[in-house]
Scaffold this motif. Structure first.
Motif, PDB file in Angstrom:
ATOM      1  N   GLY A  72       0.905  -1.341  -0.128  1.00 11.91           N
ATOM      2  CA  GLY A  72      -0.178  -0.046  -0.053  1.00 11.91           C
ATOM      3  C   GLY A  72       0.891   1.230   0.157  1.00 11.91           C
ATOM      4  O   GLY A  72       0.686   2.127  -0.694  1.00 11.91           O
ATOM      5  N   ASN A  73       1.992   1.312   0.604  1.00 13.48           N
ATOM      6  CA  ASN A  73       2.881   2.497   1.018  1.00 13.48           C
ATOM      7  C   ASN A  73       3.444   2.737  -0.334  1.00 13.48           C
ATOM      8  O   ASN A  73       3.672   3.804  -0.805  1.00 13.48           O
ATOM      9  CB  ASN A  73       3.749   2.183   1.915  1.00 13.48           C
ATOM     10  CG  ASN A  73       3.351   2.690   3.334  1.00 13.48           C
ATOM     11  OD1 ASN A  73       3.348   3.955   3.567  1.00 13.48           O
ATOM     12  ND2 ASN A  73       3.061   1.993   4.124  1.00 13.48           N
ATOM     13  N   VAL A  74       4.011   1.302  -1.077  1.00 10.75           N
ATOM     14  CA  VAL A  74       4.832   1.567  -2.278  1.00 10.75           C
ATOM     15  C   VAL A  74       4.023   1.764  -3.415  1.00 10.75           C
ATOM     16  O   VAL A  74       4.334   2.629  -4.236  1.00 10.75           O
ATOM     17  CB  VAL A  74       5.636   0.261  -2.384  1.00 10.75           C
ATOM     18  CG1 VAL A  74       6.247   0.407  -3.843  1.00 10.75           C
ATOM     19  CG2 VAL A  74       6.451  -0.103  -1.362  1.00 10.75           C
ATOM     20  N   ARG A 123       5.874  -4.936  -7.384  1.00 16.55           N
ATOM     21  CA  ARG A 123       6.451  -5.984  -7.509  1.00 16.55           C
ATOM     22  C   ARG A 123       7.709  -5.692  -7.928  1.00 16.55           C
ATOM     23  O   ARG A 123       8.923  -6.088  -7.227  1.00 16.55           O
ATOM     24  CB  ARG A 123       5.797  -6.988  -8.354  1.00 16.55           C
ATOM     25  CG  ARG A 123       5.811  -8.469  -7.413  1.00 16.55           C
ATOM     26  CD  ARG A 123       5.294  -9.621  -8.556  1.00 16.55           C
ATOM     27  NE  ARG A 123       5.516  -9.190 -10.024  1.00 16.55           N
ATOM     28  CZ  ARG A 123       6.441  -9.635 -10.617  1.00 16.55           C
ATOM     29  NH1 ARG A 123       7.545  -9.901 -10.022  1.00 16.55           N
ATOM     30  NH2 ARG A 123       6.634  -9.236 -11.946  1.00 16.55           N
ATOM     31  N   GLU A 124       7.916  -5.129  -9.152  1.00 18.76           N
ATOM     32  CA  GLU A 124       9.352  -4.684  -9.682  1.00 18.76           C
ATOM     33  C   GLU A 124      10.233  -3.750  -8.747  1.00 18.76           C
ATOM     34  O   GLU A 124      11.240  -4.112  -8.517  1.00 18.76           O
ATOM     35  CB  GLU A 124       9.139  -3.897 -10.936  1.00 18.76           C
ATOM     36  CG  GLU A 124       8.803  -4.659 -12.315  1.00 18.76           C
ATOM     37  CD  GLU A 124       8.472  -3.505 -13.410  1.00 18.76           C
ATOM     38  OE1 GLU A 124       7.533  -3.640 -14.115  1.00 18.76           O
ATOM     39  OE2 GLU A 124       8.916  -2.355 -13.108  1.00 18.76           O
ATOM     40  N   VAL A 125       9.637  -2.871  -8.063  1.00 19.27           N
ATOM     41  CA  VAL A 125      10.412  -1.987  -7.129  1.00 19.27           C
ATOM     42  C   VAL A 125      10.719  -2.716  -6.113  1.00 19.27           C
ATOM     43  O   VAL A 125      11.912  -2.339  -5.360  1.00 19.27           O
ATOM     44  CB  VAL A 125       9.455  -0.595  -6.811  1.00 19.27           C
ATOM     45  CG1 VAL A 125      10.027   0.188  -5.970  1.00 19.27           C
ATOM     46  CG2 VAL A 125       9.205   0.169  -8.477  1.00 19.27           C
ATOM     47  N   LEU A 126       9.835  -3.433  -5.546  1.00 16.41           N
ATOM     48  CA  LEU A 126       9.822  -3.911  -4.251  1.00 16.41           C
ATOM     49  C   LEU A 126      11.518  -5.084  -4.495  1.00 16.41           C
ATOM     50  O   LEU A 126      12.110  -5.434  -3.459  1.00 16.41           O
ATOM     51  CB  LEU A 126       8.932  -4.785  -3.820  1.00 16.41           C
ATOM     52  CG  LEU A 126       7.790  -4.181  -3.007  1.00 16.41           C
ATOM     53  CD1 LEU A 126       6.674  -5.039  -2.387  1.00 16.41           C
ATOM     54  CD2 LEU A 126       8.537  -3.164  -1.866  1.00 16.41           C
ATOM     55  N   LEU A 138      13.064  -6.334  -0.930  1.00 16.60           N
ATOM     56  CA  LEU A 138      11.904  -6.446  -0.300  1.00 16.60           C
ATOM     57  C   LEU A 138      10.650  -7.064  -0.732  1.00 16.60           C
ATOM     58  O   LEU A 138       9.587  -7.172  -0.153  1.00 16.60           O
ATOM     59  CB  LEU A 138      11.340  -5.079   0.288  1.00 16.60           C
ATOM     60  CG  LEU A 138      12.241  -4.356   1.374  1.00 16.60           C
ATOM     61  CD1 LEU A 138      11.654  -3.069   1.872  1.00 16.60           C
ATOM     62  CD2 LEU A 138      12.348  -5.364   2.776  1.00 16.60           C
ATOM     63  N   ASP A 139      11.007  -7.996  -1.748  1.00 18.05           N
ATOM     64  CA  ASP A 139       9.932  -8.664  -2.421  1.00 18.05           C
ATOM     65  C   ASP A 139       9.518  -9.958  -1.128  1.00 18.05           C
ATOM     66  O   ASP A 139      10.410 -10.189  -0.477  1.00 18.05           O
ATOM     67  CB  ASP A 139      10.215  -9.600  -3.633  1.00 18.05           C
ATOM     68  CG  ASP A 139      12.043  -9.585  -3.873  1.00 18.05           C
ATOM     69  OD1 ASP A 139      12.663  -9.312  -3.083  1.00 18.05           O
ATOM     70  OD2 ASP A 139      12.120 -10.509  -4.814  1.00 18.05           O
ATOM     71  N   GLY A 140       8.329 -10.127  -1.088  1.00 20.80           N
ATOM     72  CA  GLY A 140       7.634 -11.073  -0.214  1.00 20.80           C
ATOM     73  C   GLY A 140       7.556 -10.195   1.184  1.00 20.80           C
ATOM     74  O   GLY A 140       6.754 -10.896   2.121  1.00 20.80           O
ATOM     75  N   PHE A 141       7.633  -8.984   1.234  1.00 21.98           N
ATOM     76  CA  PHE A 141       7.022  -8.268   2.203  1.00 21.98           C
ATOM     77  C   PHE A 141       5.759  -7.296   2.208  1.00 21.98           C
ATOM     78  O   PHE A 141       5.571  -6.458   2.965  1.00 21.98           O
ATOM     79  CB  PHE A 141       8.303  -7.117   2.879  1.00 21.98           C
ATOM     80  CG  PHE A 141       9.354  -7.610   3.509  1.00 21.98           C
ATOM     81  CD1 PHE A 141      10.298  -8.497   2.746  1.00 21.98           C
ATOM     82  CD2 PHE A 141       9.726  -7.439   4.868  1.00 21.98           C
ATOM     83  CE1 PHE A 141      11.454  -9.146   3.491  1.00 21.98           C
ATOM     84  CE2 PHE A 141      10.742  -8.044   5.337  1.00 21.98           C
ATOM     85  CZ  PHE A 141      11.505  -9.028   4.844  1.00 21.98           C
ATOM     86  N   VAL A 194      11.582   0.853   2.174  1.00 23.32           N
ATOM     87  CA  VAL A 194      10.305   1.068   1.711  1.00 23.32           C
ATOM     88  C   VAL A 194      10.069   2.719   1.161  1.00 23.32           C
ATOM     89  O   VAL A 194       9.187   2.733   0.268  1.00 23.32           O
ATOM     90  CB  VAL A 194       9.143   0.805   2.621  1.00 23.32           C
ATOM     91  CG1 VAL A 194       7.701   0.870   2.254  1.00 23.32           C
ATOM     92  CG2 VAL A 194       9.400  -0.829   3.081  1.00 23.32           C
ATOM     93  N   ALA A 195      10.686   3.478   2.175  1.00 21.63           N
ATOM     94  CA  ALA A 195      10.435   4.736   1.844  1.00 21.63           C
ATOM     95  C   ALA A 195      11.246   5.232   0.365  1.00 21.63           C
ATOM     96  O   ALA A 195      10.379   6.091  -0.325  1.00 21.63           O
ATOM     97  CB  ALA A 195      10.934   5.793   2.995  1.00 21.63           C
ATOM     98  N   ILE A 196      12.108   4.632   0.259  1.00 22.26           N
ATOM     99  CA  ILE A 196      12.796   4.813  -1.057  1.00 22.26           C
ATOM    100  C   ILE A 196      11.982   4.366  -2.215  1.00 22.26           C
ATOM    101  O   ILE A 196      11.767   4.966  -3.181  1.00 22.26           O
ATOM    102  CB  ILE A 196      14.348   4.501  -1.012  1.00 22.26           C
ATOM    103  CG1 ILE A 196      15.098   5.128   0.077  1.00 22.26           C
ATOM    104  CG2 ILE A 196      15.041   4.576  -2.567  1.00 22.26           C
ATOM    105  CD1 ILE A 196      16.409   4.507   0.246  1.00 22.26           C
ATOM    106  N   ALA A 197      11.628   2.998  -2.106  1.00 16.49           N
ATOM    107  CA  ALA A 197      10.845   2.393  -3.039  1.00 16.49           C
ATOM    108  C   ALA A 197       9.582   3.138  -3.394  1.00 16.49           C
ATOM    109  O   ALA A 197       9.196   3.461  -4.468  1.00 16.49           O
ATOM    110  CB  ALA A 197      10.430   1.032  -2.664  1.00 16.49           C
TER     111      ALA A 197
END
Ligand SMILES: Nc1ncnc2c1ncn2[C@@H]1O[C@H](COP(=O)(O)OP(=O)(O)OP(=O)(O)O)[C@@H](O)[C@H]1O
Ligand SMILES: [Mg+2]
Lengths: 363, 310
Positions: free
Chosen positions: A94-96, A115-118, A123-126, A142-145
Motif C-alpha cells: 500500500g505504501n509503495v 512487485r518490480e520496485v520491491l 523487499l519482495d515478499g514483504f 520502503v520509503a525509497i521504493a
C-alpha cells in the motif's frame, strides 16, 4: 532526465534567515550532497524544492523552467524523510503503490510496478507487512521504493541514514549509490556527515548558517577546502600560520615560527601576506628521532604530547614550538608520550587557504 | 594502589510476603475506586434490573420474576416511535457534529486572522451547563424569541407566529442545536489534539508523492485520526441517546417522547407501581446503547484489523 537549478534561494522565518541566498546546480542524473552542521538550513532548502515551503526570494528550476508556481503534488519530486514517515495504516504494498494509486493507474499495472520496485529494494515478499513490523533499514528502503516508483524528476533525501546504526548505514549508503546510478535520478542528498557525503556524492555543497560556502567535487572539498572552517568541518583540524614567500622558480614557501615549509600549490596571494595552511591528520608522516638524517625537506623535530589508540589508527598530538599538530598514523609503529619524533609535511599535502588570513574566525 | 571498590551487599531477595504484596499491589490500589464505582453503578443497575422484573418490596410489589413490564412496554402504542425518535435525536447531531468538527479541527491547524480569539471562544460551551444552552436556544429560537422578533421587525415575516417551529416539535431542531452547541467544541477539541499529535509529516509525504489535498485528507489524514473520531462519536452518541433534560424541555409536549423522557414520566407518576415500568425502559435504553456501542466498536476493530492495527 532533469537538471535541478537553485538560484539565489532565500527563506526567512519571521526574524530567522534559514537560507540566505543559495545557488547551486545538480546536473541531470547526478547526486549532490548538501553538507553542513545542524541548523544551517539544509532541510529548509529541500522543503522549498519540494514545495512544502514558499521561498522568500529566489527561484527553483527543473530543466530551466521554474517550478515555483507548482503545488508540491504537481512537481513530481520524490522526498525521503529522516524519519521515514511511512503511512502506518497501509502495508508495504500500500505504501509503495500509493503514488501510483493517487495517479489513478490501473490496479494490475500498480501491482506489477510494486512487485518490480520491491524487487529492486530487495523487499519482495514483504508486501503484506505493516511499517511497524519492519526494521529501520527495511522501513527506509520502503520509503525509497515509494518515491522511485513514481519516476520522480528529482529525488530529495533528508538525512535518510541518520537513524540507522553504523553497519546498516554503510550498507544503505552502498545501496543508495547503486540505485541512484542505476536509475539515473537527479538527487539532492542532505547530510551532516562528511564521510557520507564524500562516499555518495558526485559533488558536495557545504552550507554554513544558511549560505553555500563551497561547491565542488568531494576531492576538492576534502583536499582543498576554501576556508579553515570548512577544513575543520571536514576533519582537518591542523592549522599552520605563516608568511608566504616565493622562490625564483615559482615555488611557494611558507615561513612559520618553527620552520620554512615548501608548499605544493598556493593560491596567487601577494608575497609577504599572512596566510593559513592546513594538512589533514592522516597526511602527516612521523619518523623516529634517530631517522632524522633521511628526511630532506619540510621536516622538523617534535615531541609526542598525547597518544590515543583507536581501532587500526593511533591519534597523536605532537608539539614543536608553538606548532601543535594532530596526526593519525595507520602504521604498526608506536610512539610513547614524551618521545621525540621527526615530523614531515609533504608539500603536496599542504594546502593554503585561498583567503588571506584563511577566515580563521570559527576554529 | 589500594582498591577503593567495596563489595556490594547482595540485593534483597523478595520474601513470600513481598511476593503476595506485589501480586495484589495494583488491585489494592484500585480498590477504593472499584468499590465506589461498583456500589454506585452496579448497585443501581442491579436494583433497576430487579425492579424491572417485578421485585420492588419498597413499593409492596413482588411479582418476581415477570416480564410483564417489558411486554407491556413493547406492545404499548407508540413504543417503537419512541425508540425511533430517540435514535433520530441521537444520530443526526452526532453525524452533523462530527463532520463539522473534523472540518473545524482541520481549519484550526492553519493560520488565519483572529485564530487566537477563535481558539478560545469555541471551547466556551464546554464550560457552560447544558441547561444554559437550553435557555439560550429558547431566547433565540422560540416563536417569541429574538430571531423571530428581529425577522418580524425587518418585515420579513408577517407575525412572529410565522417563524418556523424549531422548539417543542417532533422535528427536534431545538434539541439538536443544543447538542451541537455543546458537542461540536468537544469533538473538535479531541480531533484537533489527535491531529496535532499526528503532525504534518505524513500529509507532506503524501503531497510529495503526488496526492492532491483532497486525496491526502481522505487516504492519509482521516484514517490516522479515526481513533479520535471514533471515541468522540461514541461518547457523544451515548450521551445524546440517554439525555433527558434537553428533550424534556425542548421536545414536543405530546407523544411520542424519547425513551428517557418516557422513563421519567413513568417514574414521576402518582402511581408508584409505574416505576417498575420506568425501570424496564431504563433497561431497554441501556441494552440498546450497549448493543450499539459493541457493534460499532467491533466494526471499528474490523476496520483497524484490515489496516493492520490490532
Ligand atoms: N518553521 C520554522 N519556523 C521558524 N524557524 C525555522 C523553521 N524551520 C526551520 N527554522 C530555522 O531555520 C534554521 C534552519 O533549519 P533547518 O531545519 O533547515 O536546518 P538543518 O540544516 O536541516 O538542520 P538539521 O541538520 O539539524 O536538520 C534553523 O535555525 C531553524 O531553527
Ligand atoms: Mg534537517
Amino acid at each position: 532526465m532533469t537538471e535541478l537549478e537553485i538560484d539565489s534561494l532565500v527563506k526567512r522565518f519571521d526574524d530567522v534567515i534559514a537560507v540566505g541566498g543559495v545557488s547551486l546546480t545538480v546536473k541531470a542524473g547526478s547526486l549532490v550532497a548538501l553538507l553542513g552542521p545542524s541548523g544551517c538550513g539544509k532541510t529548509t532548502t529541500l522543503r522549498m524544492i519540494a514545495g512544502l515551503e514558499q521561498p522568500t526570494a529566489g527561484d527553483i528550476r527543473f530543466n530551466g523552467e521554474s517550478v515555483l508556481p507548482l503545488q508540491p503534488e504537481k512537481r513530481n519530486i520524490g522526498m525521503v524523510f529522516q524519519r521515514y514517515v511511512l503511512f502506518p495504516h497501509m502495508n508495504v504494498a500500500g505504501n509503495v503503490g500509493f503514488g501510483l494509486r493517487m495517479r489513478r493507474l490501473p490496479k494490475a499495472e500498480i501491482a506489477e510496478r510494486v512487485r518490480e520496485v520491491l524487487e529492486i529494494v530487495q523487499l519482495d515478499g514483504f508486501e503484506r507487512r505493516f511499517p511497524s513490523q519492519l526494521s529501520g533499514g527495511q522501513q527506509q528502503r520502503v520509503a525509497i521504493a515509494r518515491t522511485v516508483i513514481t519516476n520522480p524528476r528529482v529525488m530529495l533525501m533528508d538525512e535518510p541514514l541518520s537513524n540507522l546504526d553504523a553497519k546498516l548505514r554503510e550498507e544503505m549508503r552502498a545501496f543508495i549509490t547503486d540505485l541512484q546510478k542505476r536509475l539515473q535520478i537527479t538527487t539532492l542528498f542532505v547530510t551532516h556527515d562528511q564521510v557520507e557525503a564524500i562516499e555518495l556524492a558526485d559533488q558536495i555543497g557545504v552550507m554554513f548558517d544558511g549560505n553555500l560556502v563551497q561547491f565542488g567535487t568531494p576531492e576538492e572539498i576534502f583536499n582543498r577546502p576554501r576556508t579553515s572552517r570548512i577544513a575543520d568541518f571536514m576533519g582537518a583540524t591542523n592549522l599552520i600560520v605563516g608568511t608566504l614567500e616565493r622562490k625564483g622558480d615559482g615555488e611557494s614557501v611558507l615561513t612559520t615560527s618553527v620552520q620554512k615549509l615548501r608548499v605544493g600549490h598556493a593560491p596567487p596571494h601577494p608575497v609577504g601576506s599572512e596566510v593559513v595552511a592546513t594538512v589533514r591528520p592522516e597526511h602527516i608522516d612521523l619518523f623516529p628521532a634517530a631517522a632524522g638524517g633521511d628526511c630532506a625537506e619540510n621536516c622538523f623535530s617534535a615531541a609526542i604530547e598525547e597518544a590515543v589508540y583507536y581501532g587500526g589508527t593511533v591519534s597523536y598530538q605532537v608539539r614543536s614550538g608553538d606548532f601543535s599538530l594532530q596526526i593519525k598514523d595507520r602504521s604498526t609503529r608506536r610512539f610513547a608520550r614524551g618521545e621525540g619524533v621527526i615530523v614531515r609535511l609533504n608539500p603536496e599535502n599542504l594546502w593554503v587557504f585561498p583567503e588571506v588570513g584563511g577566515e580563521r574566525e570559527a576554529v | 594502589m589500594v582498591s577503593t571498590r567495596k563489595r556490594l551487599p547482595a540485593p534483597p531477595q523478595p520474601g513470600p510476603r513481598q511476593h503476595l504484596l506485589k501480586r495484589f499491589y495494583i488491585p489494592l490500589m484500585l480498590a477504593p475506586v472499584v468499590v465506589v464505582f461498583s456500589s454506585l453503578f452496579l448497585g443501581s443497575l442491579i436494583v433497576a434490573l430487579l425492579q424491572s422484573f417485578g421485585y420492588a418490596p419498597l413499593y409492596n410489589v413482588d411479582e418476581f420474576p415477570t416480564v410483564r413490564h417489558y411486554s407491556q412496554l413493547i406492545s404499548a402504542p407508540g413504543f417503537w416511535q419512541s425508540v425511533g425518535l430517540t435514535f433520530y435525536y441521537a444520530i443526526v447531531p452526532t453525524i452533523i457534529g462530527t463532520a463539522f468538527s473534523v472540518y473545524l479541527a482541520l481549519a484550526l491547524r492553519r493560520r488565519f486572522y483572529g485564530k487566537a480569539l477563535f481558539n478560545y471562544i469555541y471551547k466556551l460551551p464546554l464550560m457552560i451547563p447544558y441547561l444554559v444552552g437550553v435557555a439560550l436556544i429558547i431566547l433565540l429560537f422560540a416563536n417569541g424569541g429574538l430571531i423571530a422578533r428581529t425577522l418580524f421587525q425587518l418585515g420579513l415575516i408577517e407575525s412572529t407566529r410565522d417563524f418556523p417551529r424549531i422548539l417543542l416539535s417532533h422535528g427536534g431542531w431545538g434539541i439538536m442545536i443544543v447538542y451541537l452547541w455543546k458537542q461540536i467544541p468537544f469533538t473538535t477539541l479531541i480531533v484537533f489534539s489527535v491531529l496535532i499529535g499526528l503532525g504534518p509529516e505524513s500529509e507532506e509525504a503524501a503531497l510529495t508523492l503526488g496526492a492532491s489535498r483532497w486525496q491526502t485528507l481522505w487516504h492519509v489524514t482521516l484514517p490516522q485520526i479515526m481513533p479520535g473520531i471514533v471515541s468522540a462519536t461514541i461518547i457523544v452518541f451515548a450521551f445524546n441517546f440517554g439525555s433527558f433534560e434537553v428533550p424534556f424541555i425542548l421536545g414536543a409536549k405530546i407523544s411520542p417522547f424519547t425513551l428517557p423522557v418516557e422513563a421519567w414520566r413513568a417514574f414521576d407518576d402518582a402511581d408508584y407501581t409505574r416505576r417498575l415500568r420506568a425501570m424496564a425502559i431504563v433497561m431497554v435504553i441501556s441494552l440498546i446503547s450497549s448493543l450499539l456501542l459493541i457493534s460499532y466498536l467491533s466494526l471499528y476493530r474490523f476496520y483497524e484489523r484490515r489496516r493492520g492495527r490490532v
